[in-house]
Design a protein around this motif. Structure first.
Motif, mmCIF file in Angstrom:
data_model
loop_
_atom_site.group_PDB
_atom_site.id
_atom_site.type_symbol
_atom_site.label_atom_id
_atom_site.label_comp_id
_atom_site.label_asym_id
_atom_site.label_seq_id
_atom_site.Cartn_x
_atom_site.Cartn_y
_atom_site.Cartn_z
ATOM 1 N N SER A 169 -6.813 -17.794 40.999
ATOM 2 C CA SER A 169 -6.049 -16.643 40.495
ATOM 3 C C SER A 169 -4.628 -17.041 40.095
ATOM 4 O O SER A 169 -4.007 -16.390 39.249
ATOM 5 C CB SER A 169 -6.018 -15.515 41.528
ATOM 6 O OG SER A 169 -5.436 -15.946 42.745
ATOM 7 N N GLY A 170 -4.131 -18.135 40.643
ATOM 8 C CA GLY A 170 -2.801 -18.619 40.277
ATOM 9 C C GLY A 170 -2.680 -18.992 38.813
ATOM 10 O O GLY A 170 -1.571 -19.051 38.269
ATOM 11 N N TYR A 171 -3.824 -19.235 38.143
ATOM 12 C CA TYR A 171 -3.794 -19.502 36.704
ATOM 13 C C TYR A 171 -3.275 -18.303 35.916
ATOM 14 O O TYR A 171 -2.909 -18.443 34.748
ATOM 15 C CB TYR A 171 -5.182 -19.909 36.187
ATOM 16 C CG TYR A 171 -5.455 -21.385 36.306
ATOM 17 C CD1 TYR A 171 -4.971 -22.279 35.356
ATOM 18 C CD2 TYR A 171 -6.191 -21.882 37.366
ATOM 19 C CE1 TYR A 171 -5.211 -23.636 35.463
ATOM 20 C CE2 TYR A 171 -6.450 -23.242 37.485
ATOM 21 C CZ TYR A 171 -5.952 -24.119 36.533
ATOM 22 O OH TYR A 171 -6.193 -25.464 36.647
ATOM 23 N N THR A 207 -0.288 -23.196 35.390
ATOM 24 C CA THR A 207 -1.377 -24.160 35.530
ATOM 25 C C THR A 207 -1.040 -25.201 36.601
ATOM 26 O O THR A 207 -1.866 -25.491 37.454
ATOM 27 C CB THR A 207 -1.690 -24.864 34.187
ATOM 28 O OG1 THR A 207 -0.494 -25.411 33.649
ATOM 29 C CG2 THR A 207 -2.282 -23.884 33.198
ATOM 30 N N THR A 208 0.157 -25.745 36.576
ATOM 31 C CA THR A 208 0.557 -26.726 37.588
ATOM 32 C C THR A 208 0.987 -25.980 38.841
ATOM 33 O O THR A 208 1.811 -25.069 38.764
ATOM 34 C CB THR A 208 1.714 -27.607 37.064
ATOM 35 O OG1 THR A 208 1.301 -28.194 35.836
ATOM 36 C CG2 THR A 208 2.069 -28.700 38.053
ATOM 37 N N GLY A 209 0.399 -26.349 39.962
ATOM 38 C CA GLY A 209 0.711 -25.658 41.209
ATOM 39 C C GLY A 209 0.024 -24.307 41.325
ATOM 40 O O GLY A 209 0.468 -23.438 42.075
ATOM 41 N N SER A 252 -2.053 -19.076 43.767
ATOM 42 C CA SER A 252 -3.252 -18.343 44.197
ATOM 43 C C SER A 252 -3.074 -17.830 45.624
ATOM 44 O O SER A 252 -3.432 -16.689 45.935
ATOM 45 C CB SER A 252 -4.498 -19.234 44.125
ATOM 46 O OG SER A 252 -4.757 -19.650 42.803
ATOM 47 N N CYS A 253 -2.515 -18.673 46.490
ATOM 48 C CA CYS A 253 -2.240 -18.246 47.870
ATOM 49 C C CYS A 253 -1.240 -17.094 47.882
ATOM 50 O O CYS A 253 -1.397 -16.138 48.647
ATOM 51 C CB CYS A 253 -1.697 -19.410 48.701
ATOM 52 S SG CYS A 253 -2.977 -20.573 49.184
ATOM 53 N N GLY A 254 -0.243 -17.184 47.025
ATOM 54 C CA GLY A 254 0.750 -16.106 46.929
ATOM 55 C C GLY A 254 0.091 -14.784 46.560
ATOM 56 O O GLY A 254 0.412 -13.730 47.141
ATOM 57 N N ILE A 278 -6.129 -14.253 56.189
ATOM 58 C CA ILE A 278 -5.456 -14.681 54.947
ATOM 59 C C ILE A 278 -5.031 -16.146 55.065
ATOM 60 O O ILE A 278 -5.146 -16.912 54.107
ATOM 61 C CB ILE A 278 -4.263 -13.752 54.626
ATOM 62 C CG1 ILE A 278 -4.795 -12.344 54.297
ATOM 63 C CG2 ILE A 278 -3.439 -14.311 53.469
ATOM 64 C CD1 ILE A 278 -3.731 -11.259 54.266
ATOM 65 N N SER A 279 -4.586 -16.541 56.257
ATOM 66 C CA SER A 279 -4.216 -17.940 56.477
ATOM 67 C C SER A 279 -5.430 -18.858 56.283
ATOM 68 O O SER A 279 -5.320 -19.922 55.643
ATOM 69 C CB SER A 279 -3.650 -18.091 57.892
ATOM 70 O OG SER A 279 -3.398 -19.442 58.165
ATOM 71 N N GLN A 280 -6.587 -18.457 56.797
ATOM 72 C CA GLN A 280 -7.812 -19.243 56.604
ATOM 73 C C GLN A 280 -8.191 -19.302 55.121
ATOM 74 O O GLN A 280 -8.602 -20.351 54.623
ATOM 75 C CB GLN A 280 -8.967 -18.636 57.398
ATOM 76 C CG GLN A 280 -8.866 -18.827 58.901
ATOM 77 C CD GLN A 280 -10.049 -18.169 59.589
ATOM 78 O OE1 GLN A 280 -11.147 -18.710 59.553
ATOM 79 N NE2 GLN A 280 -9.819 -17.007 60.185
ATOM 80 N N ILE A 281 -8.058 -18.182 54.429
ATOM 81 C CA ILE A 281 -8.380 -18.119 53.001
ATOM 82 C C ILE A 281 -7.447 -19.036 52.214
ATOM 83 O O ILE A 281 -7.897 -19.784 51.341
ATOM 84 C CB ILE A 281 -8.322 -16.650 52.509
ATOM 85 C CG1 ILE A 281 -9.527 -15.880 53.073
ATOM 86 C CG2 ILE A 281 -8.276 -16.571 50.985
ATOM 87 C CD1 ILE A 281 -9.393 -14.363 53.018
ATOM 88 N N CYS A 282 -6.166 -19.022 52.553
ATOM 89 C CA CYS A 282 -5.215 -19.917 51.862
ATOM 90 C C CYS A 282 -5.536 -21.385 52.151
ATOM 91 O O CYS A 282 -5.413 -22.230 51.259
ATOM 92 C CB CYS A 282 -3.781 -19.582 52.256
ATOM 93 S SG CYS A 282 -3.198 -18.078 51.446
ATOM 94 N N GLY A 283 -5.989 -21.684 53.359
ATOM 95 C CA GLY A 283 -6.418 -23.050 53.678
ATOM 96 C C GLY A 283 -7.561 -23.476 52.776
ATOM 97 O O GLY A 283 -7.583 -24.606 52.258
ATOM 98 N N MET A 284 -8.497 -22.560 52.552
ATOM 99 C CA MET A 284 -9.635 -22.866 51.671
ATOM 100 C C MET A 284 -9.177 -23.032 50.222
ATOM 101 O O MET A 284 -9.629 -23.941 49.526
ATOM 102 C CB MET A 284 -10.707 -21.778 51.787
ATOM 103 C CG MET A 284 -11.491 -21.856 53.080
ATOM 104 S SD MET A 284 -12.794 -20.613 53.146
ATOM 105 C CE MET A 284 -12.020 -19.342 54.122
ATOM 106 N N ILE A 285 -8.285 -22.163 49.778
ATOM 107 C CA ILE A 285 -7.763 -22.282 48.406
ATOM 108 C C ILE A 285 -7.104 -23.648 48.227
ATOM 109 O O ILE A 285 -7.344 -24.353 47.246
ATOM 110 C CB ILE A 285 -6.777 -21.133 48.090
ATOM 111 C CG1 ILE A 285 -7.534 -19.802 47.970
ATOM 112 C CG2 ILE A 285 -5.982 -21.429 46.813
ATOM 113 C CD1 ILE A 285 -6.642 -18.563 47.917
ATOM 114 N N MET A 286 -6.270 -24.048 49.180
ATOM 115 C CA MET A 286 -5.555 -25.320 49.079
ATOM 116 C C MET A 286 -6.512 -26.510 49.161
ATOM 117 O O MET A 286 -6.219 -27.582 48.633
ATOM 118 C CB MET A 286 -4.471 -25.417 50.160
ATOM 119 C CG MET A 286 -3.343 -24.399 49.994
ATOM 120 S SD MET A 286 -2.599 -24.340 48.331
ATOM 121 C CE MET A 286 -1.837 -25.971 48.272
#
Length: 192
Positions: free
Chosen positions: A63-65, A69-71, A76-78, A94-102
Motif C-alpha cells: 500500500s506504500g506504493y 516507490t523507494t521505502g 505501507s506500515c504507516g 498491527i506490530s505483527q502485521i508491520c513485521g510481516m510487511i517489512m
C-alpha cells in the motif's frame, strides 16, 4: 478485528489510486500475494487467527506504493498503523502485521513463521508458470521508473536475483523450487 472491512478498505483504495505506471506492483499483484499467502498459510497449518493477520499483511504490504516507490514498505506500515485501529486491530496485531510487511523488503529477512510465509508469498511467482509474464511487467515498471534500461541488463539482474533467492517455508520449497530453477536456466540461455 474486522478483517473483511479492513481488507475491503485497502483493496478499494489500491484499485482506485495506484498509478497505472505500476505494471507489476498493481492491485493484481496484491491479490496474487493474498492468494499465495492463503494457500501457503493453510498448507503450513497456521491457526485461523494467524491466517487473518497474515492476509491483512498481504493486503497492506504494498500500500506504500500509493505514496512512494523507494521505502514503500515503511510507508505501507504507516498506512497500516493509521488505518487498522479503525477496524479494531490491537497495537500488538498491527506490530505483527508491520513485521510481516517489512519481511517482504529485499533482501528478505523474515524473523518468524508468519514473516517467512509472506516473504514466500510475495515471490511465489518465481516458481510458477506465469513467471515470464510477470517478469515482463516488472521489467516495464522498472524501465518506466528509470531503474533499468536494457533487456540484457534486466536478464543479468534476474539471474543474480534467482541465484541468491531462497524460499523459507517447506511448502514453498516443495511447490516452487524446481520450476524456479528451470526459469533461471532459461534466462541464462538467453544471455549466452
Amino acid at each position: 478485528m474486522q478483517f473483511e472491512r479492513a481488507k475491503d478498505f485497502i483493496l478499494n483504495k489500491l484499485n482506485k489510486e495506484l498509478s497505472s505506471h505500476l505494471s507489476y506492483h498493481s492491485i493484481e499483484h496484491v491479490k496474487d500475494v493474498y492468494s499465495a499467502a492463503d494457500k501457503i498459510g493453510r498448507l503450513e497449518n497456521i491457526s485461523e487467527y494467524d491466517l487473518k493477520l497474515l492476509l491483512t499483511a498481504a493486503c497492506y504490504h504494498d500500500s506504500g506504493y500509493l505514496l512512494k516507490t523507494t521505502g514503500h514498505e515503511e510507508a505501507s506500515c504507516g498506512i497500516a498503523i493509521e488505518e487498522l485501529p479503525r477496524y479494531n486491530y490491537t497495537k500488538s496485531e498491527i506490530s505483527q502485521i508491520c513485521g510481516m510487511i517489512m519481511a517482504t523488503r529485499l533482501p528478505q529477512t523474515p524473523k518468524n513463521h508468519l514473516e517467512e510465509i509472506i516473504a514466500d508469498a510475495d515471490l511465489d511467482y518465481l516458481g510458477r508458470d506465469d513467471f515470464f509474464d510477470l517478469s515482463e511487467k516488472l521489467f516495464k515498471e522498472l524501465e518506466f521508473l528509470g531503474t533499468i534500461k536494457k533487456e540484457d541488463e534486466w536478464n543479468q539482474m534476474q539471474v543474480r536475483f534467482l541465484e541468491e533467492h531462497h524460499y523459507f517455508t517447506t511448502t514453498a520449497i516443495n511447490l516452487r523450487n524446481t520450476k524456479k530453477n528451470e526459469h533461471l536456466d532459461k534466462i541464462k540461455e538467453k544471455l549466452k
